[in-house]
Design a protein around this motif. Structure first.
Motif, PDB file in Angstrom:
ATOM      1  N   ASP A 249       0.849  -1.196   0.000  1.00  0.00           N
ATOM      2  CA  ASP A 249       0.000   0.000   0.000  1.00  0.00           C
ATOM      3  C   ASP A 249       0.884   1.245   0.000  1.00  0.00           C
ATOM      4  O   ASP A 249       1.367   1.672   1.033  1.00  0.00           O
ATOM      5  CB  ASP A 249      -0.934  -0.007   1.211  1.00  0.00           C
ATOM      6  N   GLU A 250       1.091   1.804  -1.168  1.00  0.00           N
ATOM      7  CA  GLU A 250       1.937   2.982  -1.374  1.00  0.00           C
ATOM      8  C   GLU A 250       3.255   2.885  -0.613  1.00  0.00           C
ATOM      9  O   GLU A 250       3.581   3.742   0.206  1.00  0.00           O
ATOM     10  CB  GLU A 250       1.173   4.251  -0.966  1.00  0.00           C
ATOM     11  N   PRO A 251       4.023   1.829  -0.892  1.00  0.00           N
ATOM     12  CA  PRO A 251       5.230   1.583  -0.096  1.00  0.00           C
ATOM     13  C   PRO A 251       6.325   2.628  -0.282  1.00  0.00           C
ATOM     14  O   PRO A 251       7.249   2.674   0.525  1.00  0.00           O
ATOM     15  CB  PRO A 251       5.709   0.217  -0.608  1.00  0.00           C
ATOM     16  N   THR A 252       6.216   3.454  -1.309  1.00  0.00           N
ATOM     17  CA  THR A 252       7.296   4.428  -1.539  1.00  0.00           C
ATOM     18  C   THR A 252       6.848   5.869  -1.312  1.00  0.00           C
ATOM     19  O   THR A 252       7.647   6.790  -1.462  1.00  0.00           O
ATOM     20  CB  THR A 252       7.861   4.323  -2.971  1.00  0.00           C
ATOM     21  N   SER A 253       5.587   6.078  -0.939  1.00  0.00           N
ATOM     22  CA  SER A 253       5.115   7.465  -0.923  1.00  0.00           C
ATOM     23  C   SER A 253       5.595   8.266   0.286  1.00  0.00           C
ATOM     24  O   SER A 253       5.495   9.487   0.288  1.00  0.00           O
ATOM     25  CB  SER A 253       3.603   7.535  -1.082  1.00  0.00           C
ATOM     26  N   ALA A 254       6.139   7.586   1.304  1.00  0.00           N
ATOM     27  CA  ALA A 254       6.691   8.338   2.437  1.00  0.00           C
ATOM     28  C   ALA A 254       8.214   8.497   2.332  1.00  0.00           C
ATOM     29  O   ALA A 254       8.849   9.005   3.246  1.00  0.00           O
ATOM     30  CB  ALA A 254       6.332   7.652   3.749  1.00  0.00           C
ATOM     31  N   LEU A 255       8.773   8.046   1.206  1.00  0.00           N
ATOM     32  CA  LEU A 255      10.239   8.043   1.075  1.00  0.00           C
ATOM     33  C   LEU A 255      10.752   9.307   0.402  1.00  0.00           C
ATOM     34  O   LEU A 255      10.083   9.879  -0.457  1.00  0.00           O
ATOM     35  CB  LEU A 255      10.687   6.843   0.231  1.00  0.00           C
ATOM     36  N   ASP A 256      11.971   9.698   0.773  1.00  0.00           N
ATOM     37  CA  ASP A 256      12.646  10.749   0.015  1.00  0.00           C
ATOM     38  C   ASP A 256      12.830  10.237  -1.415  1.00  0.00           C
ATOM     39  O   ASP A 256      13.098   9.042  -1.615  1.00  0.00           O
ATOM     40  CB  ASP A 256      14.007  11.057   0.631  1.00  0.00           C
ATOM     41  N   PRO A 257      12.729  11.143  -2.402  1.00  0.00           N
ATOM     42  CA  PRO A 257      12.748  10.715  -3.808  1.00  0.00           C
ATOM     43  C   PRO A 257      13.933   9.834  -4.172  1.00  0.00           C
ATOM     44  O   PRO A 257      13.779   8.871  -4.939  1.00  0.00           O
ATOM     45  CB  PRO A 257      12.805  12.029  -4.590  1.00  0.00           C
ATOM     46  N   GLU A 258      15.093  10.099  -3.595  1.00  0.00           N
ATOM     47  CA  GLU A 258      16.267   9.318  -4.016  1.00  0.00           C
ATOM     48  C   GLU A 258      16.214   7.880  -3.514  1.00  0.00           C
ATOM     49  O   GLU A 258      17.030   7.059  -3.915  1.00  0.00           O
ATOM     50  CB  GLU A 258      17.573  10.017  -3.593  1.00  0.00           C
ATOM     51  N   MET A 259      15.248   7.571  -2.631  1.00  0.00           N
ATOM     52  CA  MET A 259      15.160   6.208  -2.094  1.00  0.00           C
ATOM     53  C   MET A 259      14.046   5.387  -2.717  1.00  0.00           C
ATOM     54  O   MET A 259      13.918   4.195  -2.444  1.00  0.00           O
ATOM     55  CB  MET A 259      14.930   6.267  -0.584  1.00  0.00           C
ATOM     56  N   VAL A 260      13.256   6.044  -3.558  1.00  0.00           N
ATOM     57  CA  VAL A 260      12.099   5.359  -4.135  1.00  0.00           C
ATOM     58  C   VAL A 260      12.528   4.160  -4.981  1.00  0.00           C
ATOM     59  O   VAL A 260      12.006   3.060  -4.836  1.00  0.00           O
ATOM     60  CB  VAL A 260      11.247   6.353  -4.967  1.00  0.00           C
ATOM     61  N   ASN A 261      13.535   4.363  -5.819  1.00  0.00           N
ATOM     62  CA  ASN A 261      13.910   3.306  -6.761  1.00  0.00           C
ATOM     63  C   ASN A 261      14.486   2.067  -6.095  1.00  0.00           C
ATOM     64  O   ASN A 261      14.278   0.954  -6.576  1.00  0.00           O
ATOM     65  CB  ASN A 261      14.883   3.839  -7.812  1.00  0.00           C
ATOM     66  N   GLU A 262      15.196   2.251  -4.984  1.00  0.00           N
ATOM     67  CA  GLU A 262      15.778   1.075  -4.334  1.00  0.00           C
ATOM     68  C   GLU A 262      14.676   0.139  -3.820  1.00  0.00           C
ATOM     69  O   GLU A 262      14.864  -1.074  -3.768  1.00  0.00           O
ATOM     70  CB  GLU A 262      16.741   1.470  -3.210  1.00  0.00           C
ATOM     71  N   VAL A 263      13.530   0.711  -3.467  1.00  0.00           N
ATOM     72  CA  VAL A 263      12.399  -0.117  -3.017  1.00  0.00           C
ATOM     73  C   VAL A 263      11.655  -0.694  -4.226  1.00  0.00           C
ATOM     74  O   VAL A 263      11.322  -1.882  -4.247  1.00  0.00           O
ATOM     75  CB  VAL A 263      11.455   0.702  -2.102  1.00  0.00           C
ATOM     76  N   LEU A 264      11.434   0.130  -5.238  1.00  0.00           N
ATOM     77  CA  LEU A 264      10.748  -0.364  -6.445  1.00  0.00           C
ATOM     78  C   LEU A 264      11.552  -1.478  -7.106  1.00  0.00           C
ATOM     79  O   LEU A 264      10.982  -2.448  -7.611  1.00  0.00           O
ATOM     80  CB  LEU A 264      10.509   0.775  -7.442  1.00  0.00           C
ATOM     81  N   ASP A 265      12.887  -1.359  -7.084  1.00  0.00           N
ATOM     82  CA  ASP A 265      13.727  -2.403  -7.698  1.00  0.00           C
ATOM     83  C   ASP A 265      13.522  -3.750  -7.008  1.00  0.00           C
ATOM     84  O   ASP A 265      13.466  -4.788  -7.667  1.00  0.00           O
ATOM     85  CB  ASP A 265      15.207  -2.008  -7.637  1.00  0.00           C
ATOM     86  N   VAL A 266      13.414  -3.707  -5.672  1.00  0.00           N
ATOM     87  CA  VAL A 266      13.160  -4.947  -4.923  1.00  0.00           C
ATOM     88  C   VAL A 266      11.794  -5.522  -5.320  1.00  0.00           C
ATOM     89  O   VAL A 266      11.642  -6.735  -5.511  1.00  0.00           O
ATOM     90  CB  VAL A 266      13.219  -4.687  -3.396  1.00  0.00           C
ATOM     91  N   MET A 267      10.819  -4.643  -5.487  1.00  0.00           N
ATOM     92  CA  MET A 267       9.473  -5.108  -5.872  1.00  0.00           C
ATOM     93  C   MET A 267       9.474  -5.704  -7.286  1.00  0.00           C
ATOM     94  O   MET A 267       8.812  -6.711  -7.545  1.00  0.00           O
ATOM     95  CB  MET A 267       8.474  -3.955  -5.775  1.00  0.00           C
TER      96      MET A 267
END
Ligand code: ADP
Ligand code: MG
Length: 256
Positions: free
Chosen positions: A177-195
């Motif tokens: 549920d919006e796992p990246t929306s509370a992250l600083d922009p530079e950290m979004v991709n590291e989580v999306l890559d895992v997904m």
């Protein structure tokens, strides 16, 4: 093999892993889920998009019974959702969930965060749970942080730990549920890559996200919700290039 058995096996192959049928939900006067019908098959990546307040989180939360429903039917792997007790705990173990806020246990180490549920719910011994946890932490790239406390990690690292923690229960399906929306922009991709990696490995996933690049790349199917209804269900290319409803066109014009 008996005829009945063959029939059952055929049914198994076609049976959706997650199935919502005529699901209705109100919060007081607010009709938040309106006749939701949804099937997710094994290995499928479903991305749910839609304006804020459209019922995406509520729908997601009904799937592991963090929210009850007024009427309709929800099944995981063919079984109706249990109401309470041990069966409900087991169901929650089968349905991994990662939220916007990281939700790690603040007073436990990263390793303990991942070993806790497998030891308590799956009755794994400590060594086995730690081996599994270290494997999963390595998979999401944070094994070097295992003995730290959550507050010592960045948001992106914490969210990757949350994913590892959910995977430790060997879930049949993962809800994001919006796992990246509370992250600083530079950290979004590291989580999306895992997904994206999880998706490639065949995990069944339901992802609520505003990351449209991710949706296009990883989704097998997009569901567009507005005002508690599923208005569109399409392949990513179809949805992004040829949205059918005015609501979806309007939503996409604001977000892309
Ligand atoms: P989304 O995730 O699409 O933004 P939500 O499922 O969070 O939408 O919310 C849908 C609607 O239900 C919103 O109007 C929200 O304010 C309302 N809502 C969500 N949770 C509750 C609750 N526990 N009690 C009352 N209203 C709620
Ligand atoms: Mg939400």
């Amino acid at each position: 093999m008996s005829e009945e058995k063959i029939l059952n096996n055929t049914k198994d192959a076609e049976r959706p892993l997650v199935e919502l049928t005529h699901v209705e939900k109100h919060f007081g006067d607010l009709h938040v889920l309106k006749d939701i019908n949804l099937k997710v098959t094994k290995g499928e990546v479903l991305v749910v998009v839609g304006p804020s307040g459209s019922g995406k989180s509520t729908m997601c939360r009904t799937i592991n019974r963090l929210e009850t429903i007024d009427s309709g039917d929800i099944r995981i792997d063919g079984k109706p959702l249990p109401q309470e007790g041990k069966e409900l705990a087991n169901l929650r173990a089968e349905v991994g969930m990662v939220f916007q806020s990281f939700n790690l246990f603040a007073n436990k180490t990263i390793l303990e965060n991942v070993t806790l549920a497998p030891m308590r719910v799956r009755h794994m011994d400590k060594k086995e749970a730690e081996d599994l946890a270290m494997d999963l932490l390595a998979r999401v790239g944070v094994d070097s942080q295992a003995n730290k406390m959550p507050s010592q990690l960045s948001g992106g690292q914490q969210q990757r730990v949350a994913i590892a923690r959910a995977l430790a229960m060997q879930p049949k399906v993962m809800l994001f549920d919006e796992p990246t929306s509370a992250l600083d922009p530079e950290m979004v991709n590291e989580v999306l890559d895992v997904m994206i990696e999880l998706a490639h490995e065949g995990m069944t996933m339901i992802c609520i996200t505003h990351e449209m690049g991710f949706a296009r790349r990883a989704a097998d199917r997009i569901v567009f919700m507005a005002d508690g209804e599923i208005l569109e269900e399409a392949s990513p290319d179809e949805f992004f290039d040829h949205p059918k409803t005015d609501r979806a066109k309007d939503f996409l014009s604001k977000i892309l």
